[in-house]
Design a protein around this motif. Structure first.
Motif, PDB file in Angstrom:
ATOM      1  N   GLY A   1       2.463 -13.249 -11.362  1.00 34.55           N
ATOM      2  CA  GLY A   1       1.799 -12.326 -12.266  1.00 34.55           C
ATOM      3  C   GLY A   1       0.409 -11.946 -11.795  1.00 34.55           C
ATOM      4  N   TRP A   2      -0.328 -12.925 -11.237  1.00 32.25           N
ATOM      5  CA  TRP A   2      -1.681 -12.654 -10.743  1.00 32.25           C
ATOM      6  C   TRP A   2      -1.644 -11.833  -9.457  1.00 32.25           C
ATOM      7  CZ3 TRP A   2      -6.637 -12.073 -11.094  1.00 32.25           C
ATOM      8  CH2 TRP A   2      -7.481 -12.307 -10.006  1.00 32.25           C
ATOM      9  N   SER A   3      -0.674 -12.093  -8.584  1.00 33.77           N
ATOM     10  CA  SER A   3      -0.414 -11.352  -7.341  1.00 33.77           C
ATOM     11  C   SER A   3      -1.302 -11.728  -6.175  1.00 33.77           C
ATOM     12  CB  SER A   3      -0.512  -9.837  -7.556  1.00 33.77           C
ATOM     13  OG  SER A   3       0.438  -9.410  -8.512  1.00 33.77           O
ATOM     14  N   GLY A   4      -2.443 -12.326  -6.394  1.00 31.80           N
ATOM     15  CA  GLY A   4      -3.259 -12.793  -5.289  1.00 31.80           C
ATOM     16  C   GLY A   4      -4.376 -11.833  -4.916  1.00 31.80           C
ATOM     17  N   LEU A   5      -5.472 -12.411  -4.418  1.00 29.54           N
ATOM     18  CA  LEU A   5      -6.628 -11.617  -4.023  1.00 29.54           C
ATOM     19  C   LEU A   5      -6.298 -10.665  -2.882  1.00 29.54           C
ATOM     20  CD1 LEU A   5      -9.667 -11.191  -4.537  1.00 29.54           C
ATOM     21  CD2 LEU A   5     -10.128 -12.972  -2.839  1.00 29.54           C
ATOM     22  N   SER A   6      -5.385 -11.048  -2.004  1.00 28.82           N
ATOM     23  CA  SER A   6      -4.997 -10.178  -0.902  1.00 28.82           C
ATOM     24  C   SER A   6      -4.433  -8.855  -1.410  1.00 28.82           C
ATOM     25  CB  SER A   6      -3.952 -10.887  -0.023  1.00 28.82           C
ATOM     26  OG  SER A   6      -3.465 -10.023   0.977  1.00 28.82           O
ATOM     27  N   VAL A   7      -3.561  -8.915  -2.414  1.00 28.88           N
ATOM     28  CA  VAL A   7      -2.992  -7.695  -2.991  1.00 28.88           C
ATOM     29  C   VAL A   7      -4.066  -6.890  -3.706  1.00 28.88           C
ATOM     30  CG1 VAL A   7      -1.339  -6.807  -4.676  1.00 28.88           C
ATOM     31  CG2 VAL A   7      -0.701  -8.705  -3.183  1.00 28.88           C
ATOM     32  N   HIS A   8      -4.969  -7.568  -4.400  1.00 26.42           N
ATOM     33  CA  HIS A   8      -6.034  -6.852  -5.102  1.00 26.42           C
ATOM     34  C   HIS A   8      -6.916  -6.092  -4.111  1.00 26.42           C
ATOM     35  CE1 HIS A   8      -4.451  -9.036  -8.304  1.00 26.42           C
ATOM     36  NE2 HIS A   8      -5.318 -10.032  -8.398  1.00 26.42           N
ATOM     37  N   CYS A   9      -7.179  -6.687  -2.960  1.00 27.55           N
ATOM     38  CA  CYS A   9      -7.963  -5.993  -1.939  1.00 27.55           C
ATOM     39  C   CYS A   9      -7.213  -4.763  -1.418  1.00 27.55           C
ATOM     40  CB  CYS A   9      -8.289  -6.942  -0.788  1.00 27.55           C
ATOM     41  SG  CYS A   9      -9.472  -8.240  -1.209  1.00 27.55           S
ATOM     42  N   GLN A  10      -5.888  -4.883  -1.273  1.00 27.43           N
ATOM     43  CA  GLN A  10      -5.101  -3.721  -0.858  1.00 27.43           C
ATOM     44  C   GLN A  10      -5.216  -2.586  -1.866  1.00 27.43           C
ATOM     45  OE1 GLN A  10      -1.057  -5.058  -0.141  1.00 27.43           O
ATOM     46  NE2 GLN A  10      -1.787  -6.913   0.864  1.00 27.43           N
ATOM     47  N   VAL A  11      -5.114  -2.927  -3.152  1.00 26.54           N
ATOM     48  CA  VAL A  11      -5.223  -1.908  -4.208  1.00 26.54           C
ATOM     49  C   VAL A  11      -6.614  -1.299  -4.209  1.00 26.54           C
ATOM     50  CG1 VAL A  11      -5.138  -1.528  -6.698  1.00 26.54           C
ATOM     51  CG2 VAL A  11      -3.425  -2.981  -5.605  1.00 26.54           C
ATOM     52  N   MET A  12      -7.645  -2.118  -4.040  1.00 27.23           N
ATOM     53  CA  MET A  12      -9.012  -1.605  -4.014  1.00 27.23           C
ATOM     54  C   MET A  12      -9.217  -0.635  -2.858  1.00 27.23           C
ATOM     55  SD  MET A  12     -11.173  -5.056  -4.928  1.00 27.23           S
ATOM     56  CE  MET A  12     -10.898  -5.939  -6.468  1.00 27.23           C
ATOM     57  N   THR A  13      -8.632  -0.949  -1.710  1.00 25.98           N
ATOM     58  CA  THR A  13      -8.760  -0.058  -0.560  1.00 25.98           C
ATOM     59  C   THR A  13      -8.059   1.269  -0.818  1.00 25.98           C
ATOM     60  OG1 THR A  13      -8.824  -1.990   0.904  1.00 25.98           O
ATOM     61  CG2 THR A  13      -8.373   0.141   1.911  1.00 25.98           C
ATOM     62  N   LEU A  14      -6.883   1.228  -1.439  1.00 22.99           N
ATOM     63  CA  LEU A  14      -6.165   2.463  -1.748  1.00 22.99           C
ATOM     64  C   LEU A  14      -6.925   3.328  -2.740  1.00 22.99           C
ATOM     65  CD1 LEU A  14      -2.520   1.058  -2.133  1.00 22.99           C
ATOM     66  CD2 LEU A  14      -3.424   2.387  -0.222  1.00 22.99           C
ATOM     67  N   CYS A  15      -7.698   2.693  -3.636  1.00 25.93           N
ATOM     68  CA  CYS A  15      -8.412   3.431  -4.680  1.00 25.93           C
ATOM     69  C   CYS A  15      -9.819   3.832  -4.272  1.00 25.93           C
ATOM     70  CB  CYS A  15      -8.481   2.603  -5.952  1.00 25.93           C
ATOM     71  SG  CYS A  15      -6.880   2.194  -6.678  1.00 25.93           S
ATOM     72  N   ALA A  16     -10.249   3.455  -3.087  1.00 25.58           N
ATOM     73  CA  ALA A  16     -11.638   3.691  -2.679  1.00 25.58           C
ATOM     74  C   ALA A  16     -11.949   5.182  -2.635  1.00 25.58           C
ATOM     75  CB  ALA A  16     -11.887   3.063  -1.303  1.00 25.58           C
ATOM     76  N   GLY A  17     -13.160   5.532  -3.075  1.00 29.47           N
ATOM     77  CA  GLY A  17     -13.633   6.904  -3.003  1.00 29.47           C
ATOM     78  C   GLY A  17     -13.101   7.833  -4.064  1.00 29.47           C
TER      79      GLY A  17
END
Length: 378
Positions: free
Chosen positions: A282-298
């Motif tokens: 359910g949490w998915s991990g910090l690695s996945v969160h970083c991927q999502v953050m990169t996709l949403c950047a800008g």
């Protein structure tokens, strides 16, 4: 007199105090630098494992769906699905029908496909920023193949555990999406100045080439995070003396999903291991969160609702798995023999792991669509 004032102001520039985030990342980068230098052999070994994981599992399972998600959005197929499920999306999640493609792909194909689809919808002016933030809270989930095959069969030795895990993750994600409608206010309107990739709205052959190029770029980002966090986990294993245990398991689940679930499956208490595996999924991990953050950047998106939603979903998944263990026959969740697995497969699970969840997801959406039609929601 004036000259002295100017001289004083220029000779003593005002010092800017670093923010809390800068201090945190400064300390973390220093810690990781020393950790990797101290345990370079283990870091290199796990880095190689990360590359192998990308080549054998991550790229084959994600890249085709990344291309398809881009094509669905750019070709207009997402709009057709949106019109079909518009009432159901408003009734269930309080969103426009345009986001249905992100919900479906995020439910079946694994992260970060759902988040990537939501961002693509935002880029093409099909949803607003607030709607994209809402979609991000519940469309980034592990794939059915990962939970059923890799976790259920390979790690826990029982396909039913993987099926239960996937059902819990999918159900809690929809619950989080439903609850988020009451906290994310101001749906807003789509941006009147959308930013398409390369500044163009692709058409014809360009549509396909743009989809492949965009998917390849995002795939490289995903693999980079997988490899980096694999190296960090290998170095941390040396720090913990390769003894595993609860602290290393919790840290692994916080940082990287597959490492955390793998360690949870090795705990002496198998029930606790299944509960932790559900929480990590359910949490998915910090690695996945970083991927999502990169996709949403800008794009001016706030990721605070996303992080809070994933934390809340991790707790929900753990509670649901604990309830299943409490009310289930213990023998039903024990590691199964080959004959039992073959019996289950003969009963209908012989379909590929992505087919059954697809039928379940489609049934949920069709049921929601029928209910919204019968109730006459507009």
């Amino acid at each position: 007199m004036t000259h002295r004032r100017i001289h004083r102001s220029t000779s003593h520039p005002r010092r800017v105090r670093p923010s809390a985030g800068q201090v945190f990342f400064c300390l973390m980068s220093t810690f990781c630098f020393v950790l990797l230098l101290r345990n370079s052999d283990a870091a290199i070994e796990y880095l190689g494992r990360g590359l192998t994981l990308c080549a054998r599992a991550v790229i084959p399972s994600l890249f085709p769906f990344m291309v398809i998600s881009e094509l669905l959005v750019s070709s207009g197929a997402g709009e057709a699905f949106g019109r079909l499920f518009a009432r159901m999306m408003r009734w269930l999640f309080g969103l426009s029908g345009a986001g249905v493609s992100a919900v479906i792909l995020g439910s079946m194909c694994g992260f970060p496909i759902g988040a990537k689809t939501a961002v693509s919808l935002l880029d093409r002016n099909m949803i607003s920023r607030a709607e994209c933030e809402h979609l991000l809270t519940f469309t980034s989930n592990p794939s059915s193949a990962f939970l059923i095959t890799a976790v259920g069969v390979s790690l826990f030795g029982n396909r039913r555990i993987g099926v239960i895990l996937y059902a819990i993750v999918l159900g809690t994600s929809f619950l989080v999406g439903f609850l988020a409608r009451f906290f994310i206010r101001g749906k807003g309107k789509p941006d009147p100045h959308p930013h398409y990739p390369m500044g163009l709205h692709p058409g014809g052959v360009e549509m396909f080439t743009s989809a492949v190029s965009s998917a390849a770029s995002n795939m490289l980002i995903v693999c980079a995070y997988v490899v980096f966090f694999s190296a960090i986990m290998g170095a941390l294993g040396c720090l913990f003396g390769n003894a595993g245990g609860m602290p290393y398991t919790l840290l692994g689940g916080f940082l990287e999903l597959s490492s955390g679930i793998s360690e949870a499956s090795l705990l002496p208490n198998s029930r606790l291991g299944m509960i932790l595996a559900a929480a990590f999924a359910g949490w998915s991990g910090l690695s996945v969160h970083c991927q999502v953050m990169t996709l949403c950047a800008g794009r001016g998106l706030s990721l605070k609702p996303y992080v809070i939603a994933k934390f809340f979903q991790g707790i929900l998944c753990a509670v649901c798995m604990a309830a299943v263990i409490a009310f289930c026959d213990p023998a039903w969740l024990t590691p199964a023999s080959d004959t039992v697995i073959e019996t289950i497969m003969m009963m209908g699970w012989s379909l590929r792991d992505i087919t059954v969840p697809a039928l379940v997801t489609d049934s949920l959406f069709i049921g929601g669509w029928l209910i919204s039609r019968m109730r006459g929601w507009r």
